[in-house]
Design a protein around this motif. Sequence first.
Motif, mmCIF file in Angstrom:
data_model
loop_
_atom_site.group_PDB
_atom_site.id
_atom_site.type_symbol
_atom_site.label_atom_id
_atom_site.label_comp_id
_atom_site.label_asym_id
_atom_site.label_seq_id
_atom_site.Cartn_x
_atom_site.Cartn_y
_atom_site.Cartn_z
ATOM 1 N N THR A 148 0.773 -1.030 0.077
ATOM 2 C CA THR A 148 -0.075 -0.170 -0.184
ATOM 3 C C THR A 148 1.028 1.201 0.070
ATOM 4 O O THR A 148 0.406 2.224 -0.775
ATOM 5 N N PHE A 149 1.866 1.141 0.793
ATOM 6 C CA PHE A 149 2.641 2.477 1.057
ATOM 7 C C PHE A 149 3.349 2.925 -0.419
ATOM 8 O O PHE A 149 3.484 3.880 -0.678
ATOM 9 N N TYR A 150 4.024 1.620 -1.060
ATOM 10 C CA TYR A 150 4.615 2.095 -2.385
ATOM 11 C C TYR A 150 3.840 2.255 -3.648
ATOM 12 O O TYR A 150 3.974 3.134 -4.377
ATOM 13 N N LEU A 151 2.317 1.654 -3.389
ATOM 14 C CA LEU A 151 1.338 2.104 -4.286
ATOM 15 C C LEU A 151 1.137 3.571 -4.206
ATOM 16 O O LEU A 151 1.288 4.420 -5.102
ATOM 17 N N LEU A 152 0.980 4.147 -3.105
ATOM 18 C CA LEU A 152 0.769 5.409 -2.926
ATOM 19 C C LEU A 152 1.932 6.461 -3.254
ATOM 20 O O LEU A 152 1.912 7.237 -3.706
ATOM 21 N N ALA A 153 3.171 5.888 -2.892
ATOM 22 C CA ALA A 153 4.344 6.648 -3.013
ATOM 23 C C ALA A 153 4.761 6.737 -4.714
ATOM 24 O O ALA A 153 4.921 8.009 -5.148
ATOM 25 N N TYR A 154 4.558 5.599 -5.384
ATOM 26 C CA TYR A 154 4.678 5.683 -6.903
ATOM 27 C C TYR A 154 3.544 6.771 -7.574
ATOM 28 O O TYR A 154 3.626 7.440 -8.455
ATOM 29 N N GLY A 155 2.088 6.483 -6.929
ATOM 30 C CA GLY A 155 1.206 7.608 -7.170
ATOM 31 C C GLY A 155 1.584 8.827 -6.993
ATOM 32 O O GLY A 155 1.425 9.556 -7.988
ATOM 33 N N ALA A 156 2.205 9.249 -6.147
ATOM 34 C CA ALA A 156 2.751 10.553 -5.923
ATOM 35 C C ALA A 156 3.845 10.988 -6.773
ATOM 36 O O ALA A 156 4.062 12.147 -7.215
ATOM 37 N N LEU A 157 4.548 10.010 -7.268
ATOM 38 C CA LEU A 157 5.710 9.932 -8.212
ATOM 39 C C LEU A 157 5.187 10.352 -9.619
ATOM 40 O O LEU A 157 5.706 11.238 -10.337
ATOM 41 N N ILE A 158 4.197 9.889 -9.812
ATOM 42 C CA ILE A 158 3.578 9.838 -11.366
ATOM 43 C C ILE A 158 2.759 10.815 -11.437
ATOM 44 O O ILE A 158 2.847 11.753 -12.544
ATOM 45 N N THR A 159 1.738 11.218 -10.796
ATOM 46 C CA THR A 159 0.524 12.204 -10.819
ATOM 47 C C THR A 159 1.223 13.554 -11.162
ATOM 48 O O THR A 159 0.813 14.091 -12.022
ATOM 49 N N PRO A 160 1.790 14.099 -10.003
ATOM 50 C CA PRO A 160 2.278 15.532 -10.106
ATOM 51 C C PRO A 160 3.324 15.747 -11.263
ATOM 52 O O PRO A 160 3.323 16.594 -12.189
ATOM 53 N N THR A 161 3.913 14.538 -11.610
ATOM 54 C CA THR A 161 4.762 14.684 -12.801
ATOM 55 C C THR A 161 4.301 15.002 -13.892
ATOM 56 O O THR A 161 4.418 15.924 -15.115
#
Length: 416
Positions: free
Chosen positions: A342-355
Amino acid sequence: MQVLSRDRRPQSWSYATLLVLLMLGQATSAIPSPLYSVYAEKWDYPPILTTVVFAAYGAVAVIAILVSGALSDRYGRRPVLLVAVLLLLAGLAVFVFAAGPGYLVVARMLNGAGIGAIVVVGGAALLDVSPERAARSGTLTAIAFNVGIAAAALGTAALAQTHFHPLLLPYLADALIALVLLVLLVVMREPHPSAGTAPLRVPRPHVPKEIRGRFVFAAIGAGAAWAVLGVCFSLEPSIASHAADIDGPFFGGVVIAAVTLAAAFAQVVSGRFPARTVALVGDTALAVLMLAGVGGFATGNAVVIIVTVALQGGAYGLAFGGSLRHLTAHIPAEHRGAVMSTFYLLAYGALITPTLLVGIGATLWSDTAIFPVFSVLAALLCLSAVVVELVLRRRGELFEVTRTPAAGVREASKVD
Protein backbone atom coordinates in the motif's frame (compact mmCIF):
# COMPACT_ATOMS: atom_id res chain seq x y z
CA MET A 1 16.12 -21.68 12.30
CA GLN A 2 17.38 -23.39 9.19
CA VAL A 3 21.17 -23.87 9.02
CA LEU A 4 22.74 -23.97 5.61
CA SER A 5 25.40 -26.57 4.86
CA ARG A 6 28.81 -25.25 3.92
CA ASP A 7 28.30 -25.81 0.17
CA ARG A 8 24.96 -23.98 0.28
CA ARG A 9 26.19 -20.88 2.07
CA PRO A 10 26.32 -17.72 -0.07
CA GLN A 11 29.73 -16.93 -1.51
CA SER A 12 31.72 -14.17 0.19
CA TRP A 13 31.28 -11.88 -2.81
CA SER A 14 27.49 -12.23 -2.96
CA TYR A 15 26.79 -9.28 -0.65
CA ALA A 16 28.94 -6.85 -2.65
CA THR A 17 27.45 -8.13 -5.92
CA LEU A 18 23.92 -7.48 -4.70
CA LEU A 19 24.84 -3.97 -3.55
CA VAL A 20 26.33 -3.20 -6.97
CA LEU A 21 23.19 -4.60 -8.59
CA LEU A 22 21.03 -2.25 -6.51
CA MET A 23 23.29 0.62 -7.52
CA LEU A 24 23.09 -0.39 -11.18
CA GLY A 25 19.29 -0.47 -11.06
CA GLN A 26 19.08 3.13 -9.88
CA ALA A 27 21.83 4.20 -12.29
CA THR A 28 19.79 2.74 -15.14
CA SER A 29 16.77 4.72 -13.99
CA ALA A 30 18.80 7.96 -14.04
CA ILE A 31 20.62 7.65 -17.37
CA PRO A 32 17.80 9.07 -19.56
CA SER A 33 17.06 12.05 -17.29
CA PRO A 34 19.82 14.37 -18.60
CA LEU A 35 19.07 13.18 -22.15
CA TYR A 36 15.37 14.06 -22.29
CA SER A 37 16.20 17.54 -23.58
CA VAL A 38 18.41 15.97 -26.26
CA TYR A 39 15.63 13.59 -27.33
CA ALA A 40 13.09 16.44 -27.32
CA GLU A 41 15.30 18.56 -29.56
CA LYS A 42 16.02 15.61 -31.87
CA TRP A 43 12.38 14.59 -32.34
CA ASP A 44 10.68 17.91 -31.51
CA TYR A 45 8.12 16.68 -28.98
CA PRO A 46 6.44 18.69 -26.15
CA PRO A 47 7.29 18.47 -22.40
CA ILE A 48 4.20 16.35 -21.69
CA LEU A 49 5.79 13.44 -23.54
CA THR A 50 8.81 13.54 -21.24
CA THR A 51 6.55 13.12 -18.24
CA VAL A 52 4.58 10.35 -19.99
CA VAL A 53 7.86 8.47 -20.48
CA PHE A 54 8.70 8.95 -16.81
CA ALA A 55 5.18 7.96 -15.69
CA ALA A 56 5.29 4.78 -17.79
CA TYR A 57 8.44 3.79 -15.92
CA GLY A 58 6.85 4.41 -12.53
CA ALA A 59 3.61 2.57 -13.35
CA VAL A 60 5.39 -0.61 -14.44
CA ALA A 61 7.88 -0.39 -11.57
CA VAL A 62 5.11 -0.44 -8.98
CA ILE A 63 3.59 -3.57 -10.55
CA ALA A 64 6.99 -5.25 -10.40
CA ILE A 65 7.37 -4.18 -6.77
CA LEU A 66 4.03 -5.75 -5.89
CA VAL A 67 4.61 -9.16 -7.52
CA SER A 68 8.38 -9.74 -7.52
CA GLY A 69 8.74 -10.31 -3.78
CA ALA A 70 6.15 -13.11 -3.78
CA LEU A 71 7.72 -14.64 -6.89
CA SER A 72 11.16 -14.66 -5.26
CA ASP A 73 9.77 -16.22 -2.07
CA ARG A 74 8.31 -19.05 -4.15
CA TYR A 75 10.93 -19.58 -6.85
CA GLY A 76 14.06 -18.06 -5.30
CA ARG A 77 15.90 -14.73 -5.47
CA ARG A 78 18.30 -15.71 -8.27
CA PRO A 79 15.72 -16.54 -10.97
CA VAL A 80 13.82 -13.30 -10.39
CA LEU A 81 17.01 -11.22 -10.35
CA LEU A 82 18.23 -12.90 -13.55
CA VAL A 83 14.98 -11.99 -15.31
CA ALA A 84 15.22 -8.46 -13.90
CA VAL A 85 18.72 -7.94 -15.34
CA LEU A 86 17.55 -9.29 -18.71
CA LEU A 87 14.72 -6.74 -18.65
CA LEU A 88 17.27 -4.00 -17.95
CA LEU A 89 19.33 -5.14 -20.93
CA ALA A 90 16.24 -5.26 -23.16
CA GLY A 91 15.34 -1.72 -22.19
CA LEU A 92 18.88 -0.50 -22.85
CA ALA A 93 18.78 -2.13 -26.31
CA VAL A 94 15.55 -0.29 -27.14
CA PHE A 95 17.17 2.99 -26.08
CA VAL A 96 20.16 2.34 -28.34
CA PHE A 97 17.99 1.61 -31.39
CA ALA A 98 15.28 4.17 -30.61
CA ALA A 99 13.85 5.84 -33.71
CA GLY A 100 11.15 7.96 -32.09
CA PRO A 101 9.48 8.96 -28.81
CA GLY A 102 7.42 5.76 -28.65
CA TYR A 103 10.63 3.76 -28.27
CA LEU A 104 11.43 5.73 -25.11
CA VAL A 105 8.13 4.67 -23.53
CA VAL A 106 8.80 1.00 -24.31
CA ALA A 107 12.40 1.22 -23.07
CA ARG A 108 11.37 2.83 -19.78
CA MET A 109 8.64 0.26 -19.22
CA LEU A 110 11.13 -2.57 -19.64
CA ASN A 111 13.57 -0.83 -17.32
CA GLY A 112 10.80 -0.11 -14.82
CA ALA A 113 9.92 -3.81 -14.59
CA GLY A 114 13.55 -4.76 -14.05
CA ILE A 115 14.34 -1.99 -11.57
CA GLY A 116 11.20 -2.58 -9.52
CA ALA A 117 12.12 -6.24 -9.14
CA ILE A 118 15.74 -5.42 -8.28
CA VAL A 119 14.68 -2.97 -5.55
CA VAL A 120 12.50 -5.55 -3.77
CA VAL A 121 14.29 -8.82 -4.46
CA GLY A 122 17.81 -7.40 -4.25
CA GLY A 123 17.01 -5.94 -0.84
CA ALA A 124 15.52 -9.23 0.34
CA ALA A 125 18.56 -11.14 -0.96
CA LEU A 126 20.88 -8.87 1.03
CA LEU A 127 19.06 -9.90 4.20
CA ASP A 128 19.27 -13.57 3.16
CA VAL A 129 23.01 -13.33 2.56
CA SER A 130 23.79 -11.40 5.73
CA PRO A 131 20.85 -11.20 8.18
CA GLU A 132 23.11 -9.99 10.98
CA ARG A 133 23.75 -6.78 9.02
CA ALA A 134 20.08 -5.87 8.52
CA ALA A 135 20.31 -2.31 9.85
CA ARG A 136 23.58 -1.62 8.04
CA SER A 137 22.14 -3.04 4.83
CA GLY A 138 19.37 -0.46 4.89
CA THR A 139 21.89 2.38 5.14
CA LEU A 140 24.15 0.89 2.46
CA THR A 141 21.17 0.38 0.17
CA ALA A 142 20.16 4.04 0.49
CA ILE A 143 23.73 5.09 -0.27
CA ALA A 144 23.94 2.72 -3.25
CA PHE A 145 20.67 4.08 -4.67
CA ASN A 146 21.72 7.71 -4.49
CA VAL A 147 25.35 7.22 -5.56
CA GLY A 148 24.17 5.17 -8.55
CA ILE A 149 21.78 7.93 -9.62
CA ALA A 150 24.37 10.68 -9.14
CA ALA A 151 27.12 8.85 -11.04
CA ALA A 152 24.83 7.98 -13.96
CA ALA A 153 23.39 11.49 -14.19
CA LEU A 154 26.79 13.19 -14.13
CA GLY A 155 28.45 10.75 -16.51
CA THR A 156 25.61 10.85 -19.01
CA ALA A 157 25.31 14.63 -18.84
CA ALA A 158 29.07 15.04 -19.37
CA LEU A 159 28.94 12.88 -22.51
CA ALA A 160 25.91 14.78 -23.78
CA GLN A 161 27.64 18.12 -23.16
CA THR A 162 30.62 17.04 -25.28
CA HIS A 163 28.29 15.53 -27.94
CA PHE A 164 30.39 12.33 -27.80
CA HIS A 165 27.75 9.69 -28.66
CA PRO A 166 25.52 10.61 -25.69
CA LEU A 167 22.64 8.47 -26.96
CA LEU A 168 24.85 5.39 -27.23
CA LEU A 169 27.80 5.26 -24.82
CA PRO A 170 25.91 5.60 -21.49
CA TYR A 171 23.67 2.67 -22.41
CA LEU A 172 26.58 0.54 -23.60
CA ALA A 173 28.54 1.18 -20.38
CA ASP A 174 25.48 0.34 -18.30
CA ALA A 175 24.87 -2.82 -20.36
CA LEU A 176 28.48 -3.97 -19.88
CA ILE A 177 28.15 -3.75 -16.10
CA ALA A 178 24.78 -5.51 -16.29
CA LEU A 179 26.32 -8.37 -18.28
CA VAL A 180 29.06 -8.84 -15.68
CA LEU A 181 26.44 -8.94 -12.92
CA LEU A 182 24.37 -11.37 -14.97
CA VAL A 183 27.30 -13.81 -15.08
CA LEU A 184 27.86 -13.42 -11.33
CA LEU A 185 24.17 -14.12 -10.67
CA VAL A 186 24.36 -17.28 -12.78
CA VAL A 187 27.16 -18.71 -10.62
CA MET A 188 25.81 -17.32 -7.34
CA ARG A 189 24.21 -19.80 -4.97
CA GLU A 190 20.54 -19.22 -4.21
CA PRO A 191 20.56 -17.02 -1.07
CA HIS A 192 16.97 -17.72 0.02
CA PRO A 193 17.00 -20.83 2.25
CA SER A 194 13.27 -21.55 1.85
CA ALA A 195 13.01 -21.13 -1.92
CA GLY A 196 10.49 -23.51 -3.46
CA THR A 197 8.46 -24.02 -0.28
CA ALA A 198 6.59 -20.73 0.17
CA PRO A 199 3.10 -20.46 -1.38
CA LEU A 200 2.77 -18.07 -4.31
CA ARG A 201 0.73 -15.30 -2.73
CA VAL A 202 0.93 -11.64 -3.70
CA PRO A 203 0.10 -9.49 -0.64
CA ARG A 204 -3.02 -7.37 -1.02
CA PRO A 205 -2.73 -3.69 -0.04
CA HIS A 206 -4.09 -3.31 3.49
CA VAL A 207 -3.36 -1.17 6.56
CA PRO A 208 -4.31 -2.47 10.04
CA LYS A 209 -6.44 -0.08 12.08
CA GLU A 210 -3.88 0.22 14.86
CA ILE A 211 -1.27 1.88 12.61
CA ARG A 212 -3.49 3.86 10.24
CA GLY A 213 -2.66 7.20 11.84
CA ARG A 214 1.05 6.50 11.58
CA PHE A 215 0.55 5.26 8.01
CA VAL A 216 -1.30 8.41 6.90
CA PHE A 217 1.53 10.60 8.23
CA ALA A 218 4.22 8.47 6.58
CA ALA A 219 2.37 8.20 3.26
CA ILE A 220 1.73 11.96 2.98
CA GLY A 221 5.32 12.83 3.87
CA ALA A 222 6.82 10.22 1.55
CA GLY A 223 4.35 11.13 -1.21
CA ALA A 224 5.33 14.79 -1.06
CA ALA A 225 9.00 13.83 -1.19
CA TRP A 226 8.49 11.52 -4.18
CA ALA A 227 6.44 14.16 -6.01
CA VAL A 228 9.43 16.48 -5.77
CA LEU A 229 11.74 13.67 -6.88
CA GLY A 230 9.62 12.86 -9.93
CA VAL A 231 9.74 16.43 -11.21
CA CYS A 232 13.47 16.57 -10.41
CA PHE A 233 14.17 13.54 -12.59
CA SER A 234 11.96 14.59 -15.50
CA LEU A 235 11.59 18.35 -16.02
CA GLU A 236 13.69 20.12 -13.39
CA PRO A 237 17.03 19.66 -15.22
CA SER A 238 15.73 21.59 -18.22
CA ILE A 239 13.93 24.13 -15.98
CA ALA A 240 17.18 24.76 -14.10
CA SER A 241 19.15 25.12 -17.34
CA HIS A 242 16.63 27.64 -18.70
CA ALA A 243 16.62 29.58 -15.43
CA ALA A 244 20.42 29.80 -15.36
CA ASP A 245 20.60 30.37 -19.13
CA ILE A 246 23.09 27.50 -19.53
CA ASP A 247 23.12 25.53 -22.77
CA GLY A 248 23.63 21.79 -22.84
CA PRO A 249 22.53 18.98 -20.51
CA PHE A 250 25.50 18.94 -18.12
CA PHE A 251 23.98 21.47 -15.73
CA GLY A 252 20.85 19.33 -15.54
CA GLY A 253 22.99 16.35 -14.59
CA VAL A 254 24.61 18.39 -11.83
CA VAL A 255 21.13 19.26 -10.53
CA ILE A 256 20.17 15.57 -10.27
CA ALA A 257 23.49 14.66 -8.66
CA ALA A 258 23.18 17.48 -6.11
CA VAL A 259 19.71 16.29 -5.07
CA THR A 260 20.62 12.61 -4.72
CA LEU A 261 23.99 13.05 -3.00
CA ALA A 262 22.49 15.49 -0.50
CA ALA A 263 19.68 12.99 0.12
CA ALA A 264 22.17 10.19 0.75
CA PHE A 265 24.17 12.33 3.17
CA ALA A 266 21.03 13.37 5.05
CA GLN A 267 19.81 9.78 5.36
CA VAL A 268 23.15 8.57 6.71
CA VAL A 269 23.46 11.37 9.26
CA SER A 270 19.83 11.21 10.40
CA GLY A 271 19.89 7.46 11.04
CA ARG A 272 20.90 8.00 14.66
CA PHE A 273 17.91 10.24 15.46
CA PRO A 274 14.27 9.27 16.17
CA ALA A 275 12.40 8.57 12.94
CA ARG A 276 9.35 10.71 13.79
CA THR A 277 11.52 13.72 14.56
CA VAL A 278 13.50 13.25 11.35
CA ALA A 279 10.32 12.99 9.29
CA LEU A 280 8.79 16.12 10.84
CA VAL A 281 11.99 18.11 10.31
CA GLY A 282 12.26 16.84 6.74
CA ASP A 283 8.64 17.63 5.87
CA THR A 284 8.89 21.13 7.35
CA ALA A 285 12.24 21.84 5.73
CA LEU A 286 11.08 20.57 2.33
CA ALA A 287 8.00 22.83 2.49
CA VAL A 288 10.11 25.88 3.28
CA LEU A 289 12.78 25.04 0.71
CA MET A 290 10.25 24.42 -2.07
CA LEU A 291 8.95 27.96 -1.54
CA ALA A 292 12.48 29.35 -1.24
CA GLY A 293 13.39 27.46 -4.40
CA VAL A 294 11.05 29.64 -6.44
CA GLY A 295 13.16 32.63 -5.45
CA GLY A 296 16.39 30.71 -5.95
CA PHE A 297 15.48 29.76 -9.52
CA ALA A 298 14.29 33.34 -10.20
CA THR A 299 17.79 34.69 -9.49
CA GLY A 300 19.12 32.91 -12.57
CA ASN A 301 22.38 32.30 -10.67
CA ALA A 302 23.75 28.80 -11.29
CA VAL A 303 25.42 28.51 -7.87
CA VAL A 304 22.28 29.62 -6.04
CA ILE A 305 20.20 27.10 -8.01
CA ILE A 306 22.56 24.22 -7.21
CA VAL A 307 22.65 25.12 -3.52
CA THR A 308 18.84 25.37 -3.52
CA VAL A 309 18.29 21.94 -5.08
CA ALA A 310 20.96 20.38 -2.85
CA LEU A 311 19.14 21.67 0.24
CA GLN A 312 15.87 20.37 -1.19
CA GLY A 313 17.56 17.00 -1.75
CA GLY A 314 18.70 16.89 1.87
CA ALA A 315 15.18 17.70 3.05
CA TYR A 316 13.79 15.03 0.71
CA GLY A 317 16.18 12.49 2.23
CA LEU A 318 15.00 13.36 5.74
CA ALA A 319 11.30 13.38 4.82
CA PHE A 320 11.31 10.07 2.98
CA GLY A 321 13.84 8.24 5.13
CA GLY A 322 12.23 9.38 8.38
CA SER A 323 8.71 8.59 7.18
CA LEU A 324 9.70 5.10 6.07
CA ARG A 325 11.53 4.31 9.31
CA HIS A 326 8.65 5.71 11.38
CA LEU A 327 6.24 3.38 9.60
CA THR A 328 8.27 0.17 9.30
CA ALA A 329 9.27 0.12 12.97
CA HIS A 330 5.65 -0.45 13.99
CA ILE A 331 4.15 -2.71 11.32
CA PRO A 332 2.88 -6.04 12.73
CA ALA A 333 4.94 -8.88 11.24
CA GLU A 334 1.91 -10.57 9.68
CA HIS A 335 0.94 -7.38 7.81
CA ARG A 336 4.33 -6.20 6.52
CA GLY A 337 3.82 -7.23 2.91
CA ALA A 338 0.33 -5.74 2.68
CA VAL A 339 1.28 -2.45 4.36
CA MET A 340 4.42 -1.94 2.28
CA SER A 341 2.48 -2.73 -0.90
CA THR A 342 0.00 0.00 0.00
CA PHE A 343 2.81 2.40 0.92
CA TYR A 344 4.65 1.97 -2.39
CA LEU A 345 1.43 2.14 -4.39
CA LEU A 346 0.76 5.56 -2.90
CA ALA A 347 4.40 6.64 -3.19
CA TYR A 348 4.59 5.78 -6.87
CA GLY A 349 1.20 7.41 -7.40
CA ALA A 350 2.67 10.56 -5.89
CA LEU A 351 5.70 10.15 -8.15
CA ILE A 352 3.64 9.79 -11.32
CA THR A 353 0.59 12.04 -10.96
CA PRO A 354 2.23 15.42 -10.16
CA THR A 355 4.89 14.75 -12.79
CA LEU A 356 2.21 14.25 -15.44
CA LEU A 357 0.33 17.37 -14.31
CA VAL A 358 3.50 19.46 -14.42
CA GLY A 359 4.19 18.10 -17.90
CA ILE A 360 0.71 19.11 -19.06
CA GLY A 361 1.15 22.57 -17.54
CA ALA A 362 4.58 22.99 -19.12
CA THR A 363 3.11 22.05 -22.52
CA LEU A 364 0.14 24.44 -22.23
CA TRP A 365 2.11 27.34 -20.78
CA SER A 366 5.84 26.86 -20.07
CA ASP A 367 8.01 24.92 -17.64
CA THR A 368 9.19 28.12 -15.92
CA ALA A 369 5.58 29.27 -15.48
CA ILE A 370 4.31 26.00 -14.00
CA PHE A 371 7.27 25.33 -11.69
CA PRO A 372 6.29 27.93 -9.02
CA VAL A 373 2.75 26.52 -8.93
CA PHE A 374 4.11 23.02 -8.39
CA SER A 375 6.48 24.28 -5.69
CA VAL A 376 3.64 25.87 -3.71
CA LEU A 377 1.44 22.76 -3.98
CA ALA A 378 4.34 20.50 -2.92
CA ALA A 379 5.01 22.76 0.07
CA LEU A 380 1.34 22.55 1.12
CA LEU A 381 1.44 18.76 0.84
CA CYS A 382 4.54 18.62 3.06
CA LEU A 383 2.92 20.87 5.64
CA SER A 384 -0.22 18.74 5.61
CA ALA A 385 1.88 15.76 6.73
CA VAL A 386 3.17 17.81 9.67
CA VAL A 387 -0.34 18.93 10.61
CA VAL A 388 -1.68 15.36 10.42
CA GLU A 389 1.03 14.02 12.72
CA LEU A 390 0.71 16.85 15.24
CA VAL A 391 -3.07 16.46 15.37
CA LEU A 392 -2.83 12.68 15.78
CA ARG A 393 -0.20 13.01 18.48
CA ARG A 394 -2.26 15.66 20.29
CA ARG A 395 -5.37 13.48 20.18
CA GLY A 396 -3.35 10.58 21.50
CA GLU A 397 -2.10 12.69 24.42
CA LEU A 398 -5.59 13.95 25.19
CA PHE A 399 -7.31 10.55 25.21
CA GLU A 400 -4.58 8.24 26.40
CA VAL A 401 -5.45 8.64 30.07
CA THR A 402 -8.55 10.30 31.58
CA ARG A 403 -8.84 10.71 35.35
CA THR A 404 -12.16 10.96 37.19
CA PRO A 405 -12.75 11.27 40.97
CA ALA A 406 -15.08 8.29 41.06
CA ALA A 407 -13.35 5.81 38.83
CA GLY A 408 -9.75 6.78 39.33
CA VAL A 409 -7.95 6.22 36.06
CA ARG A 410 -9.84 5.21 32.93
CA GLU A 411 -7.83 4.25 29.83
CA ALA A 412 -9.02 5.11 26.37
CA SER A 413 -7.61 3.89 23.09
CA LYS A 414 -4.96 5.95 21.38
CA VAL A 415 -5.40 7.00 17.77
CA ASP A 416 -1.80 6.26 16.94
